[in-house]
Design a protein around this motif. Sequence first.
Motif, PDB file in Angstrom:
ATOM      1  N   LEU A   6       9.508  12.806 -56.477  1.00 43.53           N
ATOM      2  CA  LEU A   6       8.855  13.947 -56.305  1.00 43.53           C
ATOM      3  C   LEU A   6       9.543  15.114 -55.937  1.00 43.53           C
ATOM      4  N   PHE A   7       9.847  16.442 -56.521  1.00 45.26           N
ATOM      5  CA  PHE A   7      10.609  17.362 -56.064  1.00 45.26           C
ATOM      6  C   PHE A   7       9.545  18.483 -55.650  1.00 45.26           C
ATOM      7  N   ARG A  29       9.584   9.230 -66.862  1.00 43.17           N
ATOM      8  CA  ARG A  29       8.807  10.297 -67.490  1.00 43.17           C
ATOM      9  C   ARG A  29       8.280  11.241 -66.527  1.00 43.17           C
ATOM     10  N   ILE A  30       8.313  12.565 -66.766  1.00 38.96           N
ATOM     11  CA  ILE A  30       7.730  13.565 -65.895  1.00 38.96           C
ATOM     12  C   ILE A  30       6.228  13.556 -66.020  1.00 38.96           C
ATOM     13  N   THR A  31       5.255  13.383 -65.059  1.00 39.61           N
ATOM     14  CA  THR A  31       4.152  13.047 -65.076  1.00 39.61           C
ATOM     15  C   THR A  31       3.271  14.266 -64.595  1.00 39.61           C
ATOM     16  N   ALA A  32       3.851  15.240 -63.858  1.00 36.83           N
ATOM     17  CA  ALA A  32       3.131  16.406 -63.174  1.00 36.83           C
ATOM     18  C   ALA A  32       4.123  17.594 -62.948  1.00 36.83           C
ATOM     19  N   VAL A  33       3.665  18.841 -63.258  1.00 37.07           N
ATOM     20  CA  VAL A  33       4.489  20.010 -63.159  1.00 37.07           C
ATOM     21  C   VAL A  33       3.445  21.052 -62.631  1.00 37.07           C
ATOM     22  N   THR A 502       5.382  18.219 -68.639  1.00 34.89           N
ATOM     23  CA  THR A 502       4.407  16.706 -68.549  1.00 34.89           C
ATOM     24  C   THR A 502       4.967  15.800 -69.860  1.00 34.89           C
ATOM     25  N   GLY A 503       5.397  14.504 -69.655  1.00 36.04           N
ATOM     26  CA  GLY A 503       5.596  13.895 -70.807  1.00 36.04           C
ATOM     27  C   GLY A 503       7.115  13.613 -71.015  1.00 36.04           C
TER      28      GLY A 503
END
Length: 544
Positions: A6-7, A29-33, A502-503
């Motif tokens: 988490l950033f 994968r990126i799962t939330a922005v 995301t994704g």
Amino acid sequence: MHADLLFTGGPILTPQGRTATAVAVTGDRITAVGHDEVLDLAGPRTQVVDLAGRLLLPGFQDAHVHPIPAGLELSQCDLTGARTAEETVAAVRAYADAHPGREWILGGGWSMEAFEGGTPTKELLDAVVPDRPVYLPNRDHHGAWVNSRALELAGITKDTPDPADGRIERDASGKPGGTLQEGAMQLVGRLTPPATAADRLAALLHAQRHLHALGITAWQDALVGDFLGMDDPSGAYLAAVRDGSLTARVVGALWWDRERGAEQIPELVEKRAELSRGRFRATSVKLMLDGVAENGTAALLDPYLDRCGCATANRGKSFIDAGQLPKYVTELDALGFQCHFHALGDRAVRDALDAIGAAREANKASGTRPHLAHLQVVHPEDVSRFAELGATANIQPLWAAHEPQMDELTIPFLGSQRAAWQYPFGALLRSGATLAAGSDWPVSSPDPLQGIHVAVNRVEPGADGSRVFLPAERITLTEALTAYTAGSAYVNHLDDTGRIQTGALADLVVLDRDPFAGPPEAIAETRVALTYVGGEGVYAAHEV
């Protein structure tokens, strides 16, 4: 489900701008922005990275680079730090003295502007290495400096004719002077001992570490094959895939043998199948259409000028028959190959665009995403054709500045009109073209932030800014960053990279600051703090 990574606490560059302050990664994968709501995904095992105001952006991608030759040169006679003829010769002497057992003195990276006319003589090398052959390509790898022993071994004399695709520089009496241009390099280069498989793998991994430290998570290797004595890098990539040491995502551009024609296409199809493994895909074909402007081999529509400003008979070299090129490109395109053109002069650029046009007419929209690299001189009538044909402009921004090679070896021989057509980044963007970006390392630094600095300022890092090179062609920081991320990802067909959304794959870079918060003149001071590929850390600044 808790995030693995988490950033938070800093600006995040998304396709919409710096519009987020938190990103979550699960697996690769990126799962939330978003913002504070993303923090709810933190769990007991989540690694939290406090950006502390630093910028998070997608991983950089180099759309035109030669990592293995660069890695090999770093372990040989590396001349990239020398600025004068005296410094260059001293570096050769020091290397030769430190390696008395080396049969050949190999390496390279010397600057043309360090020598009168850009052509150093054999006598300079003979004075420091009289007994062993020396072969040293210059910074752009379109010419090589050799000593008398190398010329003797190659049988090059006053009577040796220039090859069709090159030139032997000669002294006033017609004897070989010590510099070999373009295809003439191979007269000596073919005699040099090849690197071992272990050497090439070590060079790849050395280069990969360096590129990751610069925030580069993927690249396109612009020459996979044998060319002018350069080692074929494909075996090293496959070895790195097998042992899991290839952490970057790589596209290989298979070398088009410019001495052959369409009969080599079935071989390229076989190589694509053989070499595409894991994170390495050999899905592009490199077509080198011309040389470089500094030695008069870039293909121009009108002749070069001489030192007095008068037209000469030289319009450069076309290494592939322009009449046959459309047929080759159409067939490659139909087979699903991406065409990666070296096109530096305005005639080469036009020939490439004409060939893409023929392929478009025959094959319609093929999805192969052809791109033209270098684009030093682009005729204004051809600028709009990039967008019209769907051809990506693959730029090497570091070259678009006033420096000795530009001011002394290029502009005088192009003339004022053509000199104003150089590196038209702004015009290409305004016409709707897609920009990708790369370095051509080891020709120039692979540091994207140095290239971005020049793309935005059109002056070299460290320069005072008093001489801006064609200021109308400057682009914005966002546009330059996009070229090095989404633009190069597009060229590399890595459609789930190059953007923070995301994704997407979690190929990410944390800078040591937010360059948007400072003046454009300070962009080059920015450094990379952290690099991730697929959510896995591959570089942290404190480790170096």
